[in-house]
Design an enzyme around this catalytic site. Structure first.
Site, mmCIF file in Angstrom:
data_model
loop_
_atom_site.group_PDB
_atom_site.id
_atom_site.type_symbol
_atom_site.label_atom_id
_atom_site.label_comp_id
_atom_site.label_asym_id
_atom_site.label_seq_id
_atom_site.Cartn_x
_atom_site.Cartn_y
_atom_site.Cartn_z
ATOM 1 C CG HIS A 1 44.617 30.652 53.787
ATOM 2 N ND1 HIS A 1 43.841 30.927 54.849
ATOM 3 C CD2 HIS A 1 44.084 31.555 53.405
ATOM 4 C CE1 HIS A 1 42.811 32.152 55.436
ATOM 5 N NE2 HIS A 1 43.857 32.915 53.234
ATOM 6 C CB SER B 1 50.704 28.597 39.161
ATOM 7 O OG SER B 1 50.049 29.577 39.535
HETATM 8 C C1 LIG Z 1 44.505 28.438 49.610
HETATM 9 C C2 LIG Z 1 43.965 29.098 50.888
HETATM 10 N N1 LIG Z 1 43.164 28.734 51.899
HETATM 11 C C3 LIG Z 1 42.072 29.311 52.417
HETATM 12 C C4 LIG Z 1 41.485 29.952 52.116
HETATM 13 C C5 LIG Z 1 40.690 31.159 53.274
HETATM 14 O O1 LIG Z 1 39.768 31.197 52.372
HETATM 15 P P1 LIG Z 1 38.370 32.251 52.856
HETATM 16 O O2 LIG Z 1 38.958 33.688 52.289
HETATM 17 O O3 LIG Z 1 37.470 31.981 51.775
HETATM 18 O O4 LIG Z 1 37.888 32.074 53.735
HETATM 19 C C6 LIG Z 1 42.170 30.891 51.032
HETATM 20 C C7 LIG Z 1 41.781 32.029 50.512
HETATM 21 O O5 LIG Z 1 42.053 32.825 49.889
HETATM 22 C C8 LIG Z 1 42.618 30.320 50.258
HETATM 23 O O6 LIG Z 1 43.680 30.648 48.535
#
Ligand SMILES: Cc1ncc(COP(=O)(O)O)c(C=O)c1O
Length: 385
Positions: free
Chosen positions: A137, A338
């Site tokens: 992310h 997925s």
């Molecule tokens: C794999 C992954 N990690 C972290 C996040 C971050 O989440 P948030 O937007 O709720 O902070 C996301 C959001 O899409 C995600 O898909």
């Protein structure tokens, strides 16, 4: 597409006298926006959010300030809280994640859960390097900066998951340093899943056993856990901490999530009784008391079996989308198990109408619980014209 009102329409006057505040016009403005947003359910196929819920029976809680200040495990001197519900929600996810005794709390979203997991790792090993795959992310380098950690983006293999040989190579050149590794279970850009046990093995080969392994299961955790053939994603596969999203597979009107961790890692950072009488073992002080009620309500409604059915529906819809997009000649790709289907990016107006996220020359269709075969048929009809 949602047409937001103009800045002039929504400007807040200094002096409400003679203005439209609270007027029929303001109510109509809000109703119109709500109707437009609700209408988007017909076209929302590109974002990992679930629009299939209705929490209106909990509307009474919009009249009171609930605050789960401090840790989830200790009640505070502020009595308007919902911690007993929060503990029930955490207990459900802890069991699902393979450690009944895990510590956990309800967060503001996936990013906070990831920050928390990396924070626990950094506290265990202050000199650690933070590793995550290059498809992690986008917030991960920011988390490294916040925690003052050296950050390495590890290359990915053809399956877009972390390349374990590359991780071994990177860490071999940093001999003597501990490692905090973020394994992504379901990347936002294609649903790839990193190999938790393989990561531990690669670091052992590189000569370290000082490892904190965090599972970023914000997107794919519940899918991996509840698929017809469950896949490794959490404590049972060696994770020390886990982040799960509340607004993705479960669903909520605003972002939220659940952070879980091995209890001994949290014992090490806890400061007892200092948060309005409660322990301080979370990131924020004041915490939302409403979200645990929503999550509890939805979990009681669906149960584990209902969630399994939901995941099966998403995977069946993704499979159908893959088949239909192939028939349209758009070369769809889907990681095993997925609910994300990548395909050739269509014209910009179609991407806008269907909320399709694009990365490079590929668009993302994400089969979330509210997406049905009927959405896919209408999208394909649009693509043809
Ligand atoms: C794999 C992954 N990690 C972290 C996040 C971050 O989440 P948030 O937007 O709720 O902070 C996301 C959001 O899409 C995600 O898909």
């Amino acid at each position: 597409m949602v047409h937001l009102p103009s800045a002039d329409d929504v400007r807040i006057p200094d002096d409400p006298t003679g203005s439209n505040c609270g007027s029929d016009r303001d109510v109509a403005l809000l109703k119109d926006l709500a109707a437009q947003i609700l209408g988007e359910r017909d076209h929302m196929v590109g974002f990992p959010v679930n629009l299939d819920f209705d929490y209106r029976p909990l509307a009474d809680f919009l009249q009171v300030h609930g605050n789960n200040v401090g840790g989830p495990g200790t009640d505070s001197e502020y009595h308007l809280h919902s911690k007993v519900f929060e503990r029930a929600v955490v207990s459900f996810f802890a069991r699902l994640a393979g450690d009944d005794d895990a510590f956990g709390y309800v967060t503001s979203g996936g990013t906070e859960g990831n920050l928390y997991g990396c924070y626990l790792g950094r506290e265990r090993f202050p000199e650690a390097v933070l590793y995550a795959s290059e498809t992690t992310h986008y917030s991960m380098p920011k988390i490294a900066r916040l925690l003052g950690m050296d950050y390495v983006a590890v290359e990915t293999g053809p399956d877009r998951a972390m390349d374990l040989a590359a991780l071994r190579r990177h860490h071999s050149s940093r001999k003597g340093r501990p490692a905090v590794v973020v394994a992504t279970i379901g990347t936002t850009t294609g649903g790839a899943e990193d190999d938790l046990a393989g990561i531990r093995g690669a670091l052992a080969d590189a000569g370290t056993d000082q490892v904190h392994l965090h599972s970023d299961a914000a997107f794919g955790g519940l899918i991996a856990a509840l698929a017809p053939e469950p896949r490794p994603w959490a404590f049972e596969s060696g994770a020390d901490s886990v982040a799960i999203s509340g607004h993705k597979m479960l669903g909520a009107p605003f972002p939220c999530g659940i952070a879980l961790a091995r209890p001994e890692h949290v014992d090490a950072i806890r400061r007892e009784g200092i948060a309005v009488g409660s322990d301080d073992d979370t990131i924020t002080g004041s915490r939302d008391a409403f979200t645990p009620l929503l999550l509890w309500y939805e979990l009681r409604r669906l149960g584990r079996t209902g969630l399994q059915r939901r995941v099966a529906h998403c995977l069946a819809t993704a499979e159908y989308a893959e088949q239909r997009l192939r028939e349209e000649g758009l070369h769809p790709q889907r990681a095993p198990g997925s609910n994300t289907v990548l395909f050739e990016t269509p014209a910009a107006d179609i991407c806008a109408r269907w909320n399709l996220l694009t990365v490079g020359d590929q668009a993302h269709l994400i089969a979330m619980p509210h997406v049905t075969g009927e959405h896919i048929d209408r999208l394909c009809a649009d693509l043809r014209t």
